[in-house]
Design a protein around this motif. Sequence first.
Motif, PDB file in Angstrom:
ATOM      1  N   ASN A   3     -13.186  -7.995  -4.035  1.00 40.90           N
ATOM      2  CA  ASN A   3     -13.942  -6.744  -4.546  1.00 40.90           C
ATOM      3  C   ASN A   3     -13.515  -5.043  -3.464  1.00 40.90           C
ATOM      4  OD1 ASN A   3     -15.862  -4.564  -5.611  1.00 40.90           O
ATOM      5  ND2 ASN A   3     -17.007  -5.617  -3.979  1.00 40.90           N
ATOM      6  N   LEU A   4     -12.606  -4.556  -2.825  1.00 39.80           N
ATOM      7  CA  LEU A   4     -11.446  -4.004  -2.678  1.00 39.80           C
ATOM      8  C   LEU A   4     -11.797  -2.672  -2.801  1.00 39.80           C
ATOM      9  CD1 LEU A   4      -8.014  -5.271  -1.306  1.00 39.80           C
ATOM     10  CD2 LEU A   4     -10.287  -4.827  -0.260  1.00 39.80           C
ATOM     11  N   ARG A   5     -12.454  -1.958  -2.860  1.00 39.11           N
ATOM     12  CA  ARG A   5     -12.294  -0.485  -2.404  1.00 39.11           C
ATOM     13  C   ARG A   5     -11.084   0.329  -2.350  1.00 39.11           C
ATOM     14  NH1 ARG A   5     -17.774   1.245  -3.518  1.00 39.11           N
ATOM     15  NH2 ARG A   5     -17.260   3.134  -4.542  1.00 39.11           N
ATOM     16  N   PHE A   6     -11.403   1.617  -2.684  1.00 38.52           N
ATOM     17  CA  PHE A   6      -9.743   2.818  -2.549  1.00 38.52           C
ATOM     18  C   PHE A   6      -9.150   2.939  -1.165  1.00 38.52           C
ATOM     19  CE2 PHE A   6      -8.061   6.794  -1.670  1.00 38.52           C
ATOM     20  CZ  PHE A   6      -6.730   6.844  -2.750  1.00 38.52           C
ATOM     21  N   TYR A   7     -10.367   2.914  -0.319  1.00 33.03           N
ATOM     22  CA  TYR A   7      -9.772   3.623   0.941  1.00 33.03           C
ATOM     23  C   TYR A   7      -9.417   2.103   1.115  1.00 33.03           C
ATOM     24  CZ  TYR A   7     -10.524   8.219   0.818  1.00 33.03           C
ATOM     25  OH  TYR A   7     -10.428   9.583   0.687  1.00 33.03           O
ATOM     26  N   GLN A   8     -10.624   0.464   1.251  1.00 33.74           N
ATOM     27  CA  GLN A   8      -9.584  -0.062   1.736  1.00 33.74           C
ATOM     28  C   GLN A   8      -8.135  -0.649   0.940  1.00 33.74           C
ATOM     29  OE1 GLN A   8     -13.449  -2.935   0.120  1.00 33.74           O
ATOM     30  NE2 GLN A   8     -13.594  -3.541   2.014  1.00 33.74           N
ATOM     31  N   GLN A   9      -8.434  -0.630  -0.323  1.00 36.25           N
ATOM     32  CA  GLN A   9      -6.938  -0.180  -1.043  1.00 36.25           C
ATOM     33  C   GLN A   9      -6.028   0.072  -0.170  1.00 36.25           C
ATOM     34  OE1 GLN A   9      -6.551  -0.688  -5.835  1.00 36.25           O
ATOM     35  NE2 GLN A   9      -9.190  -0.232  -5.022  1.00 36.25           N
ATOM     36  N   VAL A  10      -6.008   1.543   0.266  1.00 32.27           N
ATOM     37  CA  VAL A  10      -5.186   2.198   0.959  1.00 32.27           C
ATOM     38  C   VAL A  10      -4.939   1.493   2.240  1.00 32.27           C
ATOM     39  CG1 VAL A  10      -4.911   4.490   2.711  1.00 32.27           C
ATOM     40  CG2 VAL A  10      -5.794   4.400  -0.301  1.00 32.27           C
ATOM     41  N   LYS A  11      -5.830   1.213   3.075  1.00 30.54           N
ATOM     42  CA  LYS A  11      -5.287   0.798   4.359  1.00 30.54           C
ATOM     43  C   LYS A  11      -4.635  -0.925   3.934  1.00 30.54           C
ATOM     44  CE  LYS A  11      -9.638   0.994   6.204  1.00 30.54           C
ATOM     45  NZ  LYS A  11     -11.043   0.635   6.484  1.00 30.54           N
ATOM     46  N   LEU A  12      -4.840  -1.624   3.566  1.00 32.00           N
ATOM     47  CA  LEU A  12      -4.347  -2.855   2.915  1.00 32.00           C
ATOM     48  C   LEU A  12      -2.729  -2.230   2.634  1.00 32.00           C
ATOM     49  CD1 LEU A  12      -3.879  -6.001   2.702  1.00 32.00           C
ATOM     50  CD2 LEU A  12      -4.687  -5.198   0.211  1.00 32.00           C
ATOM     51  N   VAL A  13      -1.759  -1.360   1.343  1.00 36.88           N
ATOM     52  CA  VAL A  13      -1.369  -1.182   1.229  1.00 36.88           C
ATOM     53  C   VAL A  13      -0.343  -0.536   2.818  1.00 36.88           C
ATOM     54  CG1 VAL A  13       0.130   0.318  -0.475  1.00 36.88           C
ATOM     55  CG2 VAL A  13      -1.132  -0.978  -1.067  1.00 36.88           C
ATOM     56  N   ASN A  14      -0.910   0.069   3.888  1.00 34.62           N
ATOM     57  CA  ASN A  14       0.070   0.957   4.413  1.00 34.62           C
ATOM     58  C   ASN A  14       0.051  -0.506   5.850  1.00 34.62           C
ATOM     59  OD1 ASN A  14      -0.099   3.089   3.683  1.00 34.62           O
ATOM     60  ND2 ASN A  14      -1.911   3.764   4.280  1.00 34.62           N
ATOM     61  N   PHE A  15      -0.943  -1.442   5.892  1.00 30.28           N
ATOM     62  CA  PHE A  15      -0.836  -2.181   5.999  1.00 30.28           C
ATOM     63  C   PHE A  15       0.480  -2.823   6.273  1.00 30.28           C
ATOM     64  CE2 PHE A  15      -1.348  -6.980   7.483  1.00 30.28           C
ATOM     65  CZ  PHE A  15      -1.973  -7.472   8.759  1.00 30.28           C
ATOM     66  N   ILE A  16       0.450  -3.885   4.393  1.00 26.77           N
ATOM     67  CA  ILE A  16       2.279  -4.534   4.334  1.00 26.77           C
ATOM     68  C   ILE A  16       3.349  -3.624   4.711  1.00 26.77           C
ATOM     69  CG2 ILE A  16       2.894  -5.621   2.450  1.00 26.77           C
ATOM     70  CD1 ILE A  16      -0.395  -6.372   2.076  1.00 26.77           C
ATOM     71  N   ARG A  17       3.171  -2.120   4.643  1.00 27.82           N
ATOM     72  CA  ARG A  17       3.809  -1.188   4.067  1.00 27.82           C
ATOM     73  C   ARG A  17       4.871  -1.876   6.057  1.00 27.82           C
ATOM     74  NH1 ARG A  17       6.438  -0.266  -0.278  1.00 27.82           N
ATOM     75  NH2 ARG A  17       5.390   1.382  -1.616  1.00 27.82           N
ATOM     76  N   ARG A  18       3.727  -1.454   6.797  1.00 25.00           N
ATOM     77  CA  ARG A  18       4.350  -1.528   8.523  1.00 25.00           C
ATOM     78  C   ARG A  18       4.938  -3.348   8.674  1.00 25.00           C
ATOM     79  NH1 ARG A  18      -0.020   1.673  12.325  1.00 25.00           N
ATOM     80  NH2 ARG A  18       0.633   2.550  10.794  1.00 25.00           N
ATOM     81  N   GLN A  19       4.160  -4.576   8.093  1.00 24.21           N
ATOM     82  CA  GLN A  19       4.230  -5.097   8.778  1.00 24.21           C
ATOM     83  C   GLN A  19       5.680  -5.282   8.423  1.00 24.21           C
ATOM     84  OE1 GLN A  19       2.721  -7.022  11.379  1.00 24.21           O
ATOM     85  NE2 GLN A  19       1.639  -5.074  10.555  1.00 24.21           N
ATOM     86  N   ILE A  20       6.072  -5.257   7.076  1.00 21.05           N
ATOM     87  CA  ILE A  20       7.394  -5.504   6.097  1.00 21.05           C
ATOM     88  C   ILE A  20       8.687  -5.247   7.139  1.00 21.05           C
ATOM     89  CG2 ILE A  20       8.755  -5.619   4.731  1.00 21.05           C
ATOM     90  CD1 ILE A  20       6.955  -8.221   4.014  1.00 21.05           C
ATOM     91  N   HIS A  21       8.228  -3.353   7.582  1.00 24.57           N
ATOM     92  CA  HIS A  21       9.305  -2.549   7.938  1.00 24.57           C
ATOM     93  C   HIS A  21       9.892  -3.270   9.313  1.00 24.57           C
ATOM     94  CE1 HIS A  21      10.908   1.175   9.590  1.00 24.57           C
ATOM     95  NE2 HIS A  21      10.259   0.717  11.037  1.00 24.57           N
ATOM     96  N   GLN A  22       8.585  -3.981  10.244  1.00 24.33           N
ATOM     97  CA  GLN A  22       8.427  -3.699  11.645  1.00 24.33           C
ATOM     98  C   GLN A  22       8.752  -6.063  12.210  1.00 24.33           C
ATOM     99  OE1 GLN A  22       3.971  -3.334  13.175  1.00 24.33           O
ATOM    100  NE2 GLN A  22       5.127  -0.911  13.221  1.00 24.33           N
ATOM    101  N   SER A  23      10.259  -6.453   9.912  1.00 21.40           N
ATOM    102  CA  SER A  23       9.652  -7.709  10.049  1.00 21.40           C
ATOM    103  C   SER A  23       8.563  -8.853  10.239  1.00 21.40           C
ATOM    104  CB  SER A  23      11.340  -7.698  10.820  1.00 21.40           C
ATOM    105  OG  SER A  23      12.250  -6.964  10.477  1.00 21.40           O
ATOM    106  N   ARG A  24       7.174  -9.218  10.050  1.00 22.37           N
ATOM    107  CA  ARG A  24       5.991  -9.200  10.736  1.00 22.37           C
ATOM    108  C   ARG A  24       6.117  -9.714   9.206  1.00 22.37           C
ATOM    109  NH1 ARG A  24       4.269  -6.031  13.793  1.00 22.37           N
ATOM    110  NH2 ARG A  24       4.838  -7.251  15.767  1.00 22.37           N
ATOM    111  N   CYS A  25       5.882 -11.223   9.384  1.00 15.34           N
ATOM    112  CA  CYS A  25       5.104 -11.560   8.378  1.00 15.34           C
ATOM    113  C   CYS A  25       3.416 -11.418   8.426  1.00 15.34           C
ATOM    114  CB  CYS A  25       4.647 -13.301   8.520  1.00 15.34           C
ATOM    115  SG  CYS A  25       3.645 -14.103   7.256  1.00 15.34           S
ATOM    116  N   TYR A  26       2.558 -10.717   7.127  1.00 14.31           N
ATOM    117  CA  TYR A  26       1.572  -9.814   7.635  1.00 14.31           C
ATOM    118  C   TYR A  26       0.723 -10.800   7.123  1.00 14.31           C
ATOM    119  CZ  TYR A  26       2.242 -10.339   1.995  1.00 14.31           C
ATOM    120  OH  TYR A  26       2.163 -10.659   0.908  1.00 14.31           O
ATOM    121  N   GLY A  27       0.489 -12.612   7.347  1.00 13.44           N
ATOM    122  CA  GLY A  27      -0.024 -13.176   6.705  1.00 13.44           C
ATOM    123  C   GLY A  27      -0.006 -13.998   8.020  1.00 13.44           C
TER     124      GLY A  27
END
Length: 437
Positions: A317-341
């Motif tokens: 039940n993610l609101r708009f800004y929660q989706q924004v934060k999730l996408v940015n979080f995953i982008r950053r973890q992948i860029h830093q070669s870190r598993c987001y899970g």
Amino acid sequence: MAASDGSKDGQDSILEPLCFPEQPAGAPGLQGPSTELLVCLFCPESAPPQHKDLLLKHLLLEHKMVVADVKLIADLPKYMLYWRGRFMEQPVTDFCSVIKTNSTGPVEKQEDYFLLCDVLPEDRILRERLQQQRLEEVLEQQQKERDDSSFHRLCMFCNEDFSGNRSSLLNHMAREHSFSIGLPDNIVYCNQFLDTLQSKLDNLQCLYCEKTFRDKTTLKDHMRKKAHRRINANNREYDRFYVINYLELGKTWEEVQSEDDRELVDDEDDDWSDWRAHPVSAVCLFCDHRSETMDQIYTHMKDAHGFDLHKLRTELNLRFYQQVKLVNFIRRQIHQSRCYGCQEKFDCRDAVLRHIVAAGHMMKLPDASTWNQPQYYFPTYENDALLCTLSDSDEDESDQTNHGEDVPVIAEDISNLRALRQTSVLNQLLKKRGSCS
């Protein structure tokens, strides 16, 4: 501007937005080498220019200050010194936009972040003045190089010796080896430019496709057969060696060249029918795949990687800004070669993606407290089209529920209908009419 993730390792922090396509880490910008220290805007903390990310991280975590478009500031040390003085004279709120996080939550969980950007006229003027000073320095350096008769260097391809003016070597490489880096009068910091190119060749790297080969003979054959005796114009590492990149604030040579300054000819029959909008090009969260429609990129991520963003939005039940934060979080973890899970760190992106698939972590998210943080309001990639396509789950549900139905609209100021009926003027008139009859 992307904020730091609070990691103890300064290298894991991203203090300004990345941009698709990604450039190698540490690629230099237009800011030349400087011996001046970068000073904090509020305290005695300082750092050398090559470690500016550490100071920007300090500003964010300790003072909740974000400086926008740092990479476009021509002289960051002077910029920081100027604003340090201004903040001593007046409150920071007189100059900065205030971003309140968690604005709908409890007051004790709300935080104010300050954004210093060129929307403020004073900041814009400062950036333009520093840009002008940098341009004057670059033009002065270029004139010195044009007049310098002590230039001495070997050709990178045939080892012929050249002395006198730099143009003799550059013209020789263009004429004899079909290798041109542009007209001599367009180049600045020529020796550093040639050193950079020579270093790549010494490391057996093609100057155009930037692939590495096993020996010099193979490299030469490759560059000759593939016509790769040129530089890669998309490599931002070369930007600071061309004067055109210093001409206008925030514009690259490509943007300057694409502008047509010719006067438009008046035409009574103006026809805009051939106008085409640039299609949105969204990049996958996990690979370099691009799609021109959002449905295509969502389908690609689901089919190729097993990642279903729509499903996560619905289940959590993610609101708009929660989706924004999730996408940015995953982008950053992948860029830093870190598993987001599971937050395990790897040596490269390919390694972390193999782990995510093997461990079944593609749809596994950490606790919301890990990614639902204010620093992820800031985009990891400044041109991330995926962020523009996110929608509010509540709005989607209401659209589906109310589709085809006539839904009455009730204004907020009449939500208390009982009180309205008792005090309504129309109701009083009806009572009077009843008593008269």
